[in-house]
Write a protein that holds these residues in place. Structure first.
Motif, PDB file in Angstrom:
ATOM      1  N   VAL A  99       0.865  -1.433   0.150  1.00  0.00           N
ATOM      2  CA  VAL A  99      -0.121   0.002   0.109  1.00  0.00           C
ATOM      3  C   VAL A  99       0.981   1.270   0.110  1.00  0.00           C
ATOM      4  N   SER A 100       0.490   2.107  -1.029  1.00  0.00           N
ATOM      5  CA  SER A 100       1.476   3.184  -1.072  1.00  0.00           C
ATOM      6  C   SER A 100       0.470   4.386  -0.914  1.00  0.00           C
ATOM      7  N   GLY A 101       1.021   5.668  -0.264  1.00  0.00           N
ATOM      8  CA  GLY A 101       0.340   6.854  -0.242  1.00  0.00           C
ATOM      9  C   GLY A 101       0.822   8.083  -0.690  1.00  0.00           C
ATOM     10  N   GLU A 102      -0.099   8.985  -1.166  1.00  0.00           N
ATOM     11  CA  GLU A 102       0.357  10.230  -1.822  1.00  0.00           C
ATOM     12  C   GLU A 102       1.025  11.059  -0.805  1.00  0.00           C
ATOM     13  N   ASP A 103       2.389  11.441  -1.321  1.00  0.00           N
ATOM     14  CA  ASP A 103       3.139  12.229  -0.339  1.00  0.00           C
ATOM     15  C   ASP A 103       2.585  13.704  -0.035  1.00  0.00           C
ATOM     16  N   GLU A 104       1.796  14.101  -0.954  1.00  0.00           N
ATOM     17  CA  GLU A 104       0.989  15.429  -0.413  1.00  0.00           C
ATOM     18  C   GLU A 104      -0.099  15.339   0.242  1.00  0.00           C
ATOM     19  N   ALA A 105      -0.455  14.039   0.634  1.00  0.00           N
ATOM     20  CA  ALA A 105      -1.785  13.868   1.493  1.00  0.00           C
ATOM     21  C   ALA A 105      -1.474  13.792   2.960  1.00  0.00           C
ATOM     22  N   GLY A 106      -1.687  14.746   3.428  1.00  0.00           N
ATOM     23  CA  GLY A 106      -1.275  14.904   4.885  1.00  0.00           C
ATOM     24  C   GLY A 106      -1.632  13.814   5.871  1.00  0.00           C
ATOM     25  N   TYR A 107      -2.559  13.172   5.601  1.00  0.00           N
ATOM     26  CA  TYR A 107      -2.916  11.945   6.725  1.00  0.00           C
ATOM     27  C   TYR A 107      -2.844  10.421   5.750  1.00  0.00           C
ATOM     28  N   ALA A 108      -2.074  10.614   4.698  1.00  0.00           N
ATOM     29  CA  ALA A 108      -1.877   9.216   3.999  1.00  0.00           C
ATOM     30  C   ALA A 108      -1.536   8.256   4.937  1.00  0.00           C
ATOM     31  N   GLY A 109      -0.473   8.239   5.965  1.00  0.00           N
ATOM     32  CA  GLY A 109      -0.357   7.156   6.543  1.00  0.00           C
ATOM     33  C   GLY A 109      -1.405   6.748   7.580  1.00  0.00           C
ATOM     34  N   ALA A 110      -2.251   7.315   7.702  1.00  0.00           N
ATOM     35  CA  ALA A 110      -3.534   6.741   8.727  1.00  0.00           C
ATOM     36  C   ALA A 110      -4.506   6.175   7.791  1.00  0.00           C
ATOM     37  N   ASP A 111      -4.558   6.859   6.611  1.00  0.00           N
ATOM     38  CA  ASP A 111      -5.492   6.473   5.747  1.00  0.00           C
ATOM     39  C   ASP A 111      -5.305   4.839   5.047  1.00  0.00           C
ATOM     40  N   CYS A 112      -3.840   5.031   4.811  1.00  0.00           N
ATOM     41  CA  CYS A 112      -3.311   3.824   4.261  1.00  0.00           C
ATOM     42  C   CYS A 112      -3.539   2.846   5.245  1.00  0.00           C
ATOM     43  N   ALA A 113      -3.188   3.072   6.595  1.00  0.00           N
ATOM     44  CA  ALA A 113      -3.319   2.048   7.692  1.00  0.00           C
ATOM     45  C   ALA A 113      -4.864   1.548   7.686  1.00  0.00           C
ATOM     46  N   ASN A 114      -5.727   2.360   7.340  1.00  0.00           N
ATOM     47  CA  ASN A 114      -7.042   2.032   7.505  1.00  0.00           C
ATOM     48  C   ASN A 114      -7.539   1.023   6.347  1.00  0.00           C
ATOM     49  N   ALA A 115      -6.964   1.182   5.299  1.00  0.00           N
ATOM     50  CA  ALA A 115      -7.059   0.421   4.189  1.00  0.00           C
ATOM     51  C   ALA A 115      -6.369  -1.191   4.389  1.00  0.00           C
ATOM     52  N   VAL A 116      -5.215  -1.047   4.782  1.00  0.00           N
ATOM     53  CA  VAL A 116      -4.561  -2.365   5.314  1.00  0.00           C
ATOM     54  C   VAL A 116      -5.486  -3.089   6.420  1.00  0.00           C
ATOM     55  N   GLU A 117      -6.054  -2.372   7.383  1.00  0.00           N
ATOM     56  CA  GLU A 117      -7.092  -3.111   8.339  1.00  0.00           C
ATOM     57  C   GLU A 117      -8.198  -3.523   7.611  1.00  0.00           C
ATOM     58  N   ASN A 118      -8.839  -2.718   6.652  1.00  0.00           N
ATOM     59  CA  ASN A 118      -9.934  -3.221   6.143  1.00  0.00           C
ATOM     60  C   ASN A 118      -9.646  -4.689   5.218  1.00  0.00           C
ATOM     61  N   MET A 119      -8.558  -4.596   4.571  1.00  0.00           N
ATOM     62  CA  MET A 119      -8.138  -5.816   3.839  1.00  0.00           C
ATOM     63  C   MET A 119      -7.927  -6.888   5.078  1.00  0.00           C
ATOM     64  N   ALA A 120      -7.231  -6.805   5.873  1.00  0.00           N
ATOM     65  CA  ALA A 120      -7.027  -7.829   6.863  1.00  0.00           C
ATOM     66  C   ALA A 120      -8.340  -8.628   7.467  1.00  0.00           C
ATOM     67  N   LEU A 121      -9.263  -7.678   7.635  1.00  0.00           N
ATOM     68  CA  LEU A 121     -10.511  -8.172   8.413  1.00  0.00           C
ATOM     69  C   LEU A 121     -11.143  -8.836   7.238  1.00  0.00           C
ATOM     70  N   ALA A 122     -11.104  -8.340   5.951  1.00  0.00           N
ATOM     71  CA  ALA A 122     -11.691  -9.178   4.814  1.00  0.00           C
ATOM     72  C   ALA A 122     -11.162 -10.436   4.854  1.00  0.00           C
ATOM     73  N   ALA A 123      -9.850 -10.515   4.768  1.00  0.00           N
ATOM     74  CA  ALA A 123      -9.082 -11.943   4.776  1.00  0.00           C
ATOM     75  C   ALA A 123      -9.589 -12.699   5.809  1.00  0.00           C
ATOM     76  N   GLN A 124     -10.051 -12.540   7.083  1.00  0.00           N
ATOM     77  CA  GLN A 124     -10.447 -13.029   8.279  1.00  0.00           C
ATOM     78  C   GLN A 124     -11.724 -13.758   7.812  1.00  0.00           C
ATOM     79  N   SER A 125     -12.508 -12.698   7.279  1.00  0.00           N
ATOM     80  CA  SER A 125     -13.857 -13.137   6.965  1.00  0.00           C
ATOM     81  C   SER A 125     -13.988 -14.337   5.762  1.00  0.00           C
ATOM     82  N   LEU A 126     -12.875 -14.463   5.117  1.00  0.00           N
ATOM     83  CA  LEU A 126     -12.964 -15.288   4.148  1.00  0.00           C
ATOM     84  C   LEU A 126     -12.249 -16.679   4.545  1.00  0.00           C
ATOM     85  N   GLY A 127     -11.842 -16.678   5.673  1.00  0.00           N
ATOM     86  CA  GLY A 127     -11.049 -17.846   6.470  1.00  0.00           C
ATOM     87  C   GLY A 127      -9.480 -17.697   5.874  1.00  0.00           C
TER      88      GLY A 127
END
Length: 200
Positions: A99-127
């Motif tokens: 997951v990459s984030g745009e440098d000029e986006a001030g909250y990219a780090g948090a936004d990308c972390a949200n995306a990773v968390e969503n993907m981890a939960l989706a993986a869990q829901s799929l077994g």
């Protein structure tokens, strides 16, 4: 505590560090990516780019570069970890989503972390199992890997996740437009760029 399928996935999700080498089915991968795209972001900017790597040789290249960097680290714990003969940044997983984030986006780090968390939960829901990774980020900033991977010119690698089953024993009232920036699929020697747009 109230319980439902969503809470079950949240409570059962764990970071696994040992994986089988079985490939991830395409429909499961698309489901996980869509979960990442649906993550909340500051002002709905969605400042992310997902790079899917199913080429194990490329994962090995990233891991080797990461080991080289860690061996030169002034932090003893990192050097000791890199000295492990079985060192593998991706824990043997057959694929990873960077997951990459745009440098000029001030909250990219948090936004990308949200995306990773969503993907981890989706993986869990799929077994499936996953592992939230960030240690490879240092290596991704080296010239060798910048040239080896397709990347957007305004994005910086933030974090990622490895996905697959572990070895045994081991309201939004108004729907928001989710315009996907883009996704890259690195499989074998070629790179396929994919971009989708959902009408709001």
């Amino acid at each position: 505590m109230l319980m439902n399928d969503t809470m079950q996935s949240i409570l059962r999700r764990q970071s696994h560090r040992s994986f089988t080498g079985e490939p991830l089915p395409d429909d499961a991968l698309e489901t996980i990516l869509e979960a990442g795209r649906r993550a909340p972001s500051a002002m709905n900017r969605q400042p992310w780019h997902f790079t899917v790597i199913t080429n194990r040789a490329m994962l090995d290249q990233i891991s080797a570069e990461n080991k080289r960097v860690m061996l030169q680290s002034p932090v003893e714990a990192l050097r000791l970890r890199a000295e492990d003969p079985d060192f593998d940044s991706f824990r043997g997983a057959p694929m990873a989503i960077i997951v990459s984030g745009e440098d000029e986006a001030g909250y990219a780090g948090a936004d990308c972390a949200n995306a990773v968390e969503n993907m981890a939960l989706a993986a869990q829901s799929l077994g499936l199992s996953s592992c939230y990774l960030a240690s490879f980020k240092i290596a991704m900033e080296t010239p060798a890997l910048r040239e080896a991977m397709t990347r957007t010119s305004d994005a910086r690698r933030r974090s990622g996740t490895s996905v697959r089953g572990p070895r045994k024993n081991t309201r939004s009232v108004i729907p928001r437009d989710r315009a996907t920036r883009s996704s890259s699929l690195l499989r074998g020697p070629t790179t396929t760029r994919r971009s989708r747009h959902r009408a709001g």
